[in-house]
Every structure is written in C-alpha cells, then in structure tokens.
Design a protein around this motif. Structure first.
Motif, PDB file in Angstrom:
ATOM      1  N   ARG A   1      34.229  40.189  45.149  1.00 49.21           N
ATOM      2  CA  ARG A   1      35.019  40.997  44.237  1.00 49.21           C
ATOM      3  C   ARG A   1      34.590  42.394  44.228  1.00 49.21           C
ATOM      4  O   ARG A   1      35.859  43.018  42.826  1.00 49.21           O
ATOM      5  CB  ARG A   1      33.851  40.030  43.165  1.00 49.21           C
ATOM      6  CG  ARG A   1      34.515  40.183  42.289  1.00 49.21           C
ATOM      7  CD  ARG A   1      32.956  39.314  41.057  1.00 49.21           C
ATOM      8  NE  ARG A   1      33.485  39.935  40.017  1.00 49.21           N
ATOM      9  CZ  ARG A   1      33.692  39.729  38.789  1.00 49.21           C
ATOM     10  NH1 ARG A   1      34.833  38.854  39.000  1.00 49.21           N
ATOM     11  NH2 ARG A   1      34.296  39.968  37.278  1.00 49.21           N
ATOM     12  N   CYS A   2      33.675  42.843  44.174  1.00 46.66           N
ATOM     13  CA  CYS A   2      33.824  44.391  43.890  1.00 46.66           C
ATOM     14  C   CYS A   2      34.844  44.843  44.191  1.00 46.66           C
ATOM     15  O   CYS A   2      34.869  46.154  43.867  1.00 46.66           O
ATOM     16  CB  CYS A   2      32.158  44.746  44.850  1.00 46.66           C
ATOM     17  SG  CYS A   2      31.358  44.385  43.523  1.00 46.66           S
TER      18      CYS A   2
ATOM     19  N   THR B   1      26.207  40.524  43.919  1.00 48.51           N
ATOM     20  CA  THR B   1      27.752  40.356  43.649  1.00 48.51           C
ATOM     21  C   THR B   1      28.783  40.169  44.904  1.00 48.51           C
ATOM     22  O   THR B   1      28.525  40.923  45.308  1.00 48.51           O
ATOM     23  CB  THR B   1      28.897  41.280  42.270  1.00 48.51           C
ATOM     24  OG1 THR B   1      27.123  41.629  41.389  1.00 48.51           O
ATOM     25  CG2 THR B   1      29.358  41.217  42.058  1.00 48.51           C
TER      26      THR B   1
ATOM     27  N   ASP C   1      29.875  44.387  37.762  1.00 50.07           N
ATOM     28  CA  ASP C   1      29.413  44.145  38.855  1.00 50.07           C
ATOM     29  C   ASP C   1      28.903  45.043  39.640  1.00 50.07           C
ATOM     30  O   ASP C   1      28.688  44.451  40.670  1.00 50.07           O
ATOM     31  CB  ASP C   1      31.315  44.083  39.446  1.00 50.07           C
ATOM     32  CG  ASP C   1      32.210  42.950  38.278  1.00 50.07           C
ATOM     33  OD1 ASP C   1      31.386  42.414  39.115  1.00 50.07           O
ATOM     34  OD2 ASP C   1      33.184  43.557  37.630  1.00 50.07           O
TER      35      ASP C   1
END
Lengths: 94, 173
Positions: free
Chosen positions: A10-11, A6, A58
């Motif tokens: 995004r994290c 991921t 995630d």
C-alpha cells in the motif's frame, strides 16, 4: 504497533501516486488551465495538502491510530488548507 | 507531539509567507521566477523515495531482518545527503548572482523556510545513520522498534514539510 502496520505494498502505491501528484502540480504550475489565477493557487494547495495527508496517514501510520490523533490530523489538514487557501487568494488578509 | 508541534509552527510560517505574498504579489512573482523549479521537483522525488526506503526499513526491522533494515536506512540517509548537496548547489547559484536573504521579502522567506528545513534534513540524516546501526544497540527489541518508528516519523515530517515548501515557494503562480 504491529496491528497498525501499513502494508508495504500500500505504501509503495501511495508513494507512486505522490510522485504522480507532484508531476501533476508541476504541470499545473506551468499551464494556463484556469483563466483565474486563484483557481490554480487553490488546486496546487489542495494537491499539496492531499499529499501531506497521505504521508501522515500511511507513512506515519496514523490511519489506524487512536481516534483523537486521527481526528487531530484530519482537522489540521482541513484548517491548514482553508487558512492557506484563503490567505493565498486574498480572501483573508492580516 | 514533536511532529505536531513542528507542523503547527511551520503552518504559521506558511500562512505568514502567503500573507506577505498577497501584499507584495508582483514582487513575489517576479522574484519567484528566478527560482530553479527543477531543483524543487527533483528534491521532492528524492525525499519521497527516501521515505519509501524508511518504510521498507521499519517493515524489515519488524520481521527481524536487521541487515536489510540497516541497508535500507543507510540508503535513505544517502538520498538525504543528495538532497542536501542539491540544496547547497541551488543556494550557491543564487548567491553567485547576488541573491541573498535580504535581496527582497520573497528571498527572505525563501532562505528562512528552506534553511530551517535544511537543518531538519541534517538532523534527519544523522538520525537515519544512527538508526542504521540499531542492530548493534543492546536494548530490548520492542524498545529498539519504538525508537525506529519515532525516527521514521521524523523523517516523514521532513518529507511532508518539503511537499508544502515545494508548492509554496516553487509552484504557486
């Protein structure tokens, strides 16, 4: 594992949203937004389970995991929320 | 499997707590009013930041930036220690005013659930410190990465359990 990574961006966004959700549920715990306390309980539990779902998908990188694991996680989220909500609001009692 | 097992066990504890809360609602709400919510809030944010550091560390390890990954893991462990210190302060505040596990049913659940989570944090911090030395281990890179990812998952489990505990023990009206 590399294909399932991921992206950090995004994290980072998810992490910031989780902090915001924490502050939102904190505020809800102090407000009298709903006249019925059971609605407040349900919303606080819903926010918690959504946060947990994002941590699993995630942070633990289950979003792109094989279907059986992903389905197990989604089922756990729905079951845990339904059960906790039903017991906390008195719909279900042991 | 360990993560799913732990998650299922804690889910049963959460449902048991909520069931007792439903049967003793007035007593639980009165006892819960004495819990310092600021500790819960700060600790939630600390664990989320710590989780982010672990994610960044795993990403760094994958791109073979060993030193950076080690530093990030050490930072995550340091935040874990801050969590533990705050938890000890919170416990000592309670014990000073005579609140102990057998004070009432709420505090029985409170000390049991947060105590069990405390043990997870201690294990997690030890794991993170061990992981921060992964560059020194003599093993294939793929194997070291797999171990890092497993350790990271355990730390995220610690984080998500606290998310639930914060909602159940500190926030529910």
């Amino acid at each position: 594992m590399t294909d399932n990574n991921t992206p950090l961006v995004r994290c980072t966004i998810v992490c910031l949203l989780l902090v915001l959700a924490t502050l939102l549920s904190w505020q809800l715990g102090h407000s009298e937004l709903f006249t019925n306390v059971n609605y407040t309980i349900a919303v606080i539990l819903l926010i918690a389970i959504i946060k947990i779902r994002y941590v699993i998908l995630d942070f633990m990188e289950v979003r792109h995991a094989p279907a059986p694991l992903r389905i197990t996680v989604e089922l756990w989220c729905v079951t845990a929320f339904s059960l906790m909500c039903a017991v906390a609001t008195g719909i279900l009692s042991f | 499997m360990l993560v799913l097992g732990d998650l299922s066990l804690f889910t049963a504890f959460f449902v048991n707590y909520l069931n007792d809360r439903g049967h003793n609602y007035t007593e639980f709400v009165a006892a819960q009013a004495k819990v310092n919510q600021v500790y819960g809030l700060v600790n939630t944010i600390i664990l989320l930041c710590s989780s982010w550091l672990v994610i960044a560390a795993v990403q760094s390890a994958r791109s073979e930036r060993v030193k950076r990954a080690s530093n990030l893991l050490f930072g995550a462990a340091a935040l874990g220690v801050v969590f533990l210190v705050l938890k000890i302060l919170e416990y000592s505040e309670k014990i000073t005013v005579g609140i102990v596990p057998n004070t009432n049913l709420f505090y029985n659940h409170y000390f049991f659930l947060t105590g069990l989570h405390f043990v997870h944090v201690v294990l997690g911090v030890a794991l993170l410190l061990l992981m921060s030395q992964y560059g020194r281990f003599n093993a294939p890179v793929e194997s070291k990465l797999r171990n890092l990812e497993s350790g990271a998952s355990f730390w995220h489990l610690v984080d998500l359990l606290w998310i639930a505990l914060f909602a159940l023990l500190y926030l529910l009206p």
